[in-house]
Design a protein around this motif. Structure first.
Motif, PDB file in Angstrom:
ATOM      1  N   ASP A 291      22.243  13.365  25.654  1.00 30.15           N
ATOM      2  CA  ASP A 291      22.278  12.255  26.607  1.00 30.15           C
ATOM      3  C   ASP A 291      23.271  11.216  26.109  1.00 30.15           C
ATOM      4  OD1 ASP A 291      21.837  10.215  28.394  1.00 30.15           O
ATOM      5  OD2 ASP A 291      19.717   9.951  27.910  1.00 30.15           O
ATOM      6  N   ASP A 292      24.396  11.086  26.793  1.00 34.52           N
ATOM      7  CA  ASP A 292      25.387  10.064  26.486  1.00 34.52           C
ATOM      8  C   ASP A 292      25.079   8.854  27.361  1.00 34.52           C
ATOM      9  OD1 ASP A 292      27.621   8.494  25.991  1.00 34.52           O
ATOM     10  OD2 ASP A 292      29.002   9.801  27.085  1.00 34.52           O
ATOM     11  N   ALA A 293      24.277   7.929  26.826  1.00 28.40           N
ATOM     12  CA  ALA A 293      23.822   6.776  27.609  1.00 28.40           C
ATOM     13  C   ALA A 293      24.976   5.873  28.024  1.00 28.40           C
ATOM     14  CB  ALA A 293      22.782   5.984  26.819  1.00 28.40           C
ATOM     15  N   ASP A 294      25.998   5.733  27.171  1.00 28.04           N
ATOM     16  CA  ASP A 294      27.134   4.866  27.515  1.00 28.04           C
ATOM     17  C   ASP A 294      27.916   5.408  28.706  1.00 28.04           C
ATOM     18  OD1 ASP A 294      26.471   3.145  25.421  1.00 28.04           O
ATOM     19  OD2 ASP A 294      27.777   4.220  23.999  1.00 28.04           O
ATOM     20  N   GLY A 295      28.158   6.707  28.697  1.00 25.01           N
ATOM     21  CA  GLY A 295      28.896   7.326  29.797  1.00 25.01           C
ATOM     22  C   GLY A 295      28.009   7.821  30.919  1.00 25.01           C
ATOM     23  N   LYS A 296      26.685   7.684  30.758  1.00 22.84           N
ATOM     24  CA  LYS A 296      25.702   8.189  31.728  1.00 22.84           C
ATOM     25  C   LYS A 296      25.999   9.638  32.095  1.00 22.84           C
ATOM     26  CE  LYS A 296      24.309   3.751  33.464  1.00 22.84           C
ATOM     27  NZ  LYS A 296      24.018   2.918  34.591  1.00 22.84           N
ATOM     28  N   ARG A 297      26.163  10.427  31.044  1.00 22.54           N
ATOM     29  CA  ARG A 297      26.466  11.849  31.185  1.00 22.54           C
ATOM     30  C   ARG A 297      25.449  12.639  30.376  1.00 22.54           C
ATOM     31  NH1 ARG A 297      31.233  14.629  32.460  1.00 22.54           N
ATOM     32  NH2 ARG A 297      31.340  16.702  31.561  1.00 22.54           N
ATOM     33  N   VAL A 298      24.959  13.711  30.954  1.00 22.71           N
ATOM     34  CA  VAL A 298      23.947  14.553  30.331  1.00 22.71           C
ATOM     35  C   VAL A 298      24.503  15.970  30.207  1.00 22.71           C
ATOM     36  CG1 VAL A 298      21.640  15.510  30.595  1.00 22.71           C
ATOM     37  CG2 VAL A 298      22.099  13.183  31.341  1.00 22.71           C
ATOM     38  N   THR A 299      24.345  16.558  29.031  1.00 22.28           N
ATOM     39  CA  THR A 299      24.753  17.938  28.806  1.00 22.28           C
ATOM     40  C   THR A 299      23.519  18.721  28.380  1.00 22.28           C
ATOM     41  OG1 THR A 299      26.937  17.203  28.110  1.00 22.28           O
ATOM     42  CG2 THR A 299      26.305  19.446  27.522  1.00 22.28           C
ATOM     43  N   ALA A 300      23.228  19.783  29.103  1.00 22.19           N
ATOM     44  CA  ALA A 300      22.050  20.606  28.829  1.00 22.19           C
ATOM     45  C   ALA A 300      22.485  22.034  28.544  1.00 22.19           C
ATOM     46  CB  ALA A 300      21.098  20.576  30.012  1.00 22.19           C
ATOM     47  N   SER A 301      21.873  22.619  27.527  1.00 23.07           N
ATOM     48  CA  SER A 301      22.133  24.020  27.187  1.00 23.07           C
ATOM     49  C   SER A 301      20.828  24.789  27.273  1.00 23.07           C
ATOM     50  CB  SER A 301      22.685  24.139  25.766  1.00 23.07           C
ATOM     51  OG  SER A 301      23.922  23.495  25.677  1.00 23.07           O
ATOM     52  N   GLY A 302      20.889  25.930  27.889  1.00 25.11           N
ATOM     53  CA  GLY A 302      19.718  26.789  27.994  1.00 25.11           C
ATOM     54  C   GLY A 302      20.139  28.185  28.390  1.00 25.11           C
ATOM     55  N   MET A 303      19.498  29.173  27.818  1.00 26.84           N
ATOM     56  CA  MET A 303      19.768  30.579  28.107  1.00 26.84           C
ATOM     57  C   MET A 303      21.238  30.933  27.881  1.00 26.84           C
ATOM     58  SD  MET A 303      17.259  31.316  31.322  1.00 26.84           S
ATOM     59  CE  MET A 303      17.208  33.078  31.015  1.00 26.84           C
ATOM     60  N   GLY A 304      21.843  30.308  26.867  1.00 29.73           N
ATOM     61  CA  GLY A 304      23.214  30.640  26.506  1.00 29.73           C
ATOM     62  C   GLY A 304      24.286  29.981  27.334  1.00 29.73           C
ATOM     63  N   ARG A 305      23.936  29.098  28.233  1.00 30.50           N
ATOM     64  CA  ARG A 305      24.920  28.426  29.086  1.00 30.50           C
ATOM     65  C   ARG A 305      24.784  26.916  28.936  1.00 30.50           C
ATOM     66  NH1 ARG A 305      25.939  32.498  33.085  1.00 30.50           N
ATOM     67  NH2 ARG A 305      25.849  34.406  31.860  1.00 30.50           N
ATOM     68  N   THR A 306      25.892  26.184  29.097  1.00 37.20           N
ATOM     69  CA  THR A 306      25.901  24.737  28.974  1.00 37.20           C
ATOM     70  C   THR A 306      26.477  24.122  30.241  1.00 37.20           C
ATOM     71  OG1 THR A 306      26.211  24.905  26.586  1.00 37.20           O
ATOM     72  CG2 THR A 306      26.758  22.807  27.592  1.00 37.20           C
ATOM     73  N   HIS A 307      25.793  23.095  30.748  1.00 36.05           N
ATOM     74  CA  HIS A 307      26.237  22.389  31.947  1.00 36.05           C
ATOM     75  C   HIS A 307      26.066  20.892  31.759  1.00 36.05           C
ATOM     76  CE1 HIS A 307      26.769  25.930  34.477  1.00 36.05           C
ATOM     77  NE2 HIS A 307      25.750  26.434  33.807  1.00 36.05           N
ATOM     78  N   SER A 308      26.877  20.127  32.479  1.00 35.96           N
ATOM     79  CA  SER A 308      26.815  18.670  32.385  1.00 35.96           C
ATOM     80  C   SER A 308      26.640  18.067  33.768  1.00 35.96           C
ATOM     81  CB  SER A 308      28.098  18.116  31.770  1.00 35.96           C
ATOM     82  OG  SER A 308      28.249  18.564  30.457  1.00 35.96           O
ATOM     83  N   ALA A 309      25.990  16.911  33.775  1.00 35.25           N
ATOM     84  CA  ALA A 309      25.848  16.126  35.002  1.00 35.25           C
ATOM     85  C   ALA A 309      26.155  14.682  34.647  1.00 35.25           C
ATOM     86  CB  ALA A 309      24.443  16.255  35.569  1.00 35.25           C
ATOM     87  N   GLN A 310      26.784  13.981  35.573  1.00 40.18           N
ATOM     88  CA  GLN A 310      27.137  12.598  35.317  1.00 40.18           C
ATOM     89  C   GLN A 310      26.698  11.727  36.485  1.00 40.18           C
ATOM     90  OE1 GLN A 310      31.167  11.952  34.187  1.00 40.18           O
ATOM     91  NE2 GLN A 310      30.765   9.842  33.582  1.00 40.18           N
ATOM     92  N   TRP A 311      26.228  10.539  36.129  1.00 37.50           N
ATOM     93  CA  TRP A 311      25.828   9.561  37.128  1.00 37.50           C
ATOM     94  C   TRP A 311      27.086   8.998  37.760  1.00 37.50           C
ATOM     95  CZ3 TRP A 311      25.992   4.037  37.516  1.00 37.50           C
ATOM     96  CH2 TRP A 311      25.143   3.518  38.498  1.00 37.50           C
ATOM     97  N   ILE A 312      27.170   9.038  39.085  1.00 35.32           N
ATOM     98  CA  ILE A 312      28.346   8.575  39.811  1.00 35.32           C
ATOM     99  C   ILE A 312      28.160   7.135  40.278  1.00 35.32           C
ATOM    100  CG2 ILE A 312      29.854   9.021  41.784  1.00 35.32           C
ATOM    101  CD1 ILE A 312      29.887  11.202  39.597  1.00 35.32           C
TER     102      ILE A 312
END
Length: 108
Positions: A77-98
């Motif tokens: 959880d990158d609180a400054d950039g409001k960006r979240v990166t999650a890894s699970g089942m061998g894959r990584t994805h990110s979501a960002q607050w717009i």
């Protein structure tokens, strides 16, 4: 006098073989969806945590507990950039607050 066949001598083995054949047929038919599943889990976790944390303004512990129900994996959880990166089942994805009206969006 005729000898009994395989089905009569091994009814449980016959049922197990039939179930295995049905399972393999189902896996083959759903192979595209099954291949996409790991991506869906990671992306869903990132998006849900981002929405919980930055759209709904819940605290970190609550949101970590909320997404932990879905997938065991790592969460950054990158609180400054409001960006979240999650890894699970061998894959990584990110979501960002717009923004307030747009909420969170999956990042490429």
């Amino acid at each position: 006098m005729s000898r009994p066949g395989f089905v009569r001598r091994h009814p449980f083995s016959t049922v197990l073989l039939l179930l295995l054949a049905l399972l393999l047929g189902w896996v083959w038919q759903e192979r595209v969806n099954l291949q996409a599943f790991p991506d869906i889990i990671g992306a869903y976790t990132a998006k849900e945590y981002c929405s919980c944390r930055y759209v709904m303004n819940n605290d970190v512990a609550y949101c970590q507990g909320y997404v932990k129900q879905w997938v065991p994996g790592s969460l950054l959880d990158d609180a400054d950039g409001k960006r979240v990166t999650a890894s699970g089942m061998g894959r990584t994805h990110s979501a960002q607050w717009i923004g307030e009206r747009q909420g969170c969006r999956l990042s490429p």
